[in-house]
Design an enzyme around this catalytic site. Structure first.
Site, PDB file in Angstrom:
ATOM      1  N   ASP A  43       7.342  -1.196  -1.275  1.00  0.00           N
ATOM      2  CA  ASP A  43       6.367  -1.487   0.005  1.00  0.00           C
ATOM      3  C   ASP A  43       7.414  -0.721   1.291  1.00  0.00           C
ATOM      4  O   ASP A  43       8.531  -1.316   1.551  1.00  0.00           O
ATOM      5  CB  ASP A  43       6.270  -2.885   0.374  1.00  0.00           C
ATOM      6  CG  ASP A  43       5.387  -3.165   1.595  1.00  0.00           C
ATOM      7  OD1 ASP A  43       4.042  -2.996   1.506  1.00  0.00           O
ATOM      8  OD2 ASP A  43       5.755  -3.151   2.685  1.00  0.00           O
ATOM      9  N   TYR A  48       8.747   2.031   9.543  1.00  0.00           N
ATOM     10  CA  TYR A  48       9.969   1.584   9.260  1.00  0.00           C
ATOM     11  C   TYR A  48      11.056   2.833   8.944  1.00  0.00           C
ATOM     12  O   TYR A  48      12.375   2.441   9.018  1.00  0.00           O
ATOM     13  CB  TYR A  48      10.086   0.974   7.517  1.00  0.00           C
ATOM     14  CG  TYR A  48       9.185  -0.202   7.395  1.00  0.00           C
ATOM     15  CD1 TYR A  48       8.540  -0.616   8.334  1.00  0.00           C
ATOM     16  CD2 TYR A  48       8.881  -0.561   6.122  1.00  0.00           C
ATOM     17  CE1 TYR A  48       7.829  -1.919   8.199  1.00  0.00           C
ATOM     18  CE2 TYR A  48       8.076  -1.984   5.716  1.00  0.00           C
ATOM     19  CZ  TYR A  48       7.469  -2.454   6.702  1.00  0.00           C
ATOM     20  OH  TYR A  48       6.899  -3.461   6.547  1.00  0.00           O
ATOM     21  N   LYS A  71       1.969   2.517   5.269  1.00  0.00           N
ATOM     22  CA  LYS A  71       1.106   1.866   6.115  1.00  0.00           C
ATOM     23  C   LYS A  71       1.192   2.833   7.428  1.00  0.00           C
ATOM     24  O   LYS A  71       2.161   3.521   7.762  1.00  0.00           O
ATOM     25  CB  LYS A  71       1.696   0.377   6.749  1.00  0.00           C
ATOM     26  CG  LYS A  71       2.145  -0.399   5.716  1.00  0.00           C
ATOM     27  CD  LYS A  71       2.604  -1.639   6.286  1.00  0.00           C
ATOM     28  CE  LYS A  71       3.323  -2.634   5.008  1.00  0.00           C
ATOM     29  NZ  LYS A  71       4.735  -2.229   4.837  1.00  0.00           N
ATOM     30  N   HIS A 104      -1.447  -0.779   9.466  1.00  0.00           N
ATOM     31  CA  HIS A 104      -0.146  -1.897   9.443  1.00  0.00           C
ATOM     32  C   HIS A 104      -0.546  -3.137  10.364  1.00  0.00           C
ATOM     33  O   HIS A 104      -0.301  -4.138  10.118  1.00  0.00           O
ATOM     34  CB  HIS A 104       0.872  -1.025   9.986  1.00  0.00           C
ATOM     35  CG  HIS A 104       2.162  -1.773   9.885  1.00  0.00           C
ATOM     36  ND1 HIS A 104       3.240  -1.025   9.520  1.00  0.00           N
ATOM     37  CD2 HIS A 104       2.682  -3.094   9.733  1.00  0.00           C
ATOM     38  CE1 HIS A 104       4.344  -1.871   9.420  1.00  0.00           C
ATOM     39  NE2 HIS A 104       3.881  -3.021   9.200  1.00  0.00           N
TER      40      HIS A 104
END
Ligand code: NAP
Length: 277
Positions: A43, A48, A71, A104
């Site tokens: 994931d 990120y 996401k 997200h």
């Protein structure tokens, strides 16, 4: 590894490896360790800022053996922007498709219909196999299901013993939407819980293993993150044993409506949420 079947018929592994806050080479090392240990579900997210490093780690893996999620940030939910975000994620990850692509965070400043139209285009182009959302309330999820031409397969939400959200979980599961637990270990905060400490001793397991096992027994997909090889392996050892019904119920009683990241009042003006004036 046990799986949950998504509306497309794809199988979503019950345990995934979370990569939030992993940075640089640490990401590549941790994801490689996870893959070697037996995780088949990773994931990540454009937010990120580690997709390229995840891409390095998955480069040698048989792609069909891997379930890969990314996401799109809420500031990129306009039609063209969402498609560009997905293409950029695929490029960084070095892959032709995502198994799951999530919105997200909801963004009330952008039409959800537009975002889901873009998701449908991505599915039609073969860039995304399954579509989902994250941090959606029941109301937002219901709206998404009502207007989407592709099934909403997943809602990834904060879920752990101190923040259980039974109404939202029940709503998702009754609507055929798989719940994924983000921050399933409450970012290590639940390790202080007395009951969890007692259960860890009783079952001769670690607290993270108790917590992940409890989530799995609620049919919730768990996404623990770790940068430590021993923790990564330990968190995978959650399948050939079960907590008793009364211990599951005892953990259910530990809810204290305590979020570690999903605050009820958010600073909507910061860059994450993408709601500029
Ligand atoms: N959709 C969203 O908005 C959202 C939000 C939050 C999270 N997520 C997803 O959910 C994943 C997990 O959430 P998270 O990363 O926030 O936190 P988490 O998985 O709840 O907790 C991670 C923390 O637990 C520690 N830990 C993990 N396994 C351990 C073990 N066996 N023994 C001792 N400590 C252990 C880690 O330390 P070490 O690294 O030292 O092991 C780290 O400090 C994320 O990585 C991301 O993929 C999504």
């Amino acid at each position: 590894m046990p799986t949950q079947t998504l509306p497309t018929g794809d199988e979503l592994p019950q345990l995934g490896f979370g990569t939030y806050a992993l940075d640089g080479e640490e990401t590549t090392d941790a994801v490689r360790t996870a893959l070697e240990a037996g995780y088949t579900h990773i994931d990540t997210a454009e937010g990120y800022e580690n997709e390229a490093e995840v891409g390095d780690a998955i480069a040698d893996v048989d792609r069909e053996e891997l379930f890969l999620t990314s996401k799109v940030l809420p500031k990129h939910l306009g039609y063209d922007s969402l498609i560009q975000s997905c293409e950029a994620s695929l490029d960084r990850l070095g892959t032709d498709y995502l198994d799951l692509y999530l919105i997200h965070w909801p963004n009330p400043a952008v039409s959800l219909r537009e975002s889901l139209d873009a998701m449908e285009t991505l599915v039609d182009r073969g860039l995304v196999r399954n579509v989902g959302v994250s941090n959606f309330t029941a109301y937002q999820l219901d709206c998404a299901q009502h207007i989407s031409d592709v099934p909403i397969a997943v809602n990834q939400i904060e879920f752990h013993p101190w923040f259980q959200r039974p109404d939202l979980v029940e709503f998702c599961q009754e609507a055929g939407v798989v719940v994924e637990a983000a921050a399933p270990l409450a970012r290590a905060e639940v390790f202080e819980d007395d009951l969890l400490q007692d259960l860890a001793e009783t079952y001769d397991r670690s607290i993270p293993q108790i917590v992940v096992n409890w989530a799995l027994q609620h049919d919730i997909v768990a996404l623990p993150k770790s940068s430590s090889p021993s923790h990564i392996r330990e968190n995978l050892d959650v399948f050939d044993w079960e907590l008793d019904a009364e211990d599951l119920a005892a953990i259910d009683e530990r809810d204290r409506e305590y979020p570690v990241y999903d605050t009820l009042t958010r600073d909507w003006s910061n860059d994450t949420y993408g709601i500029p004036r």
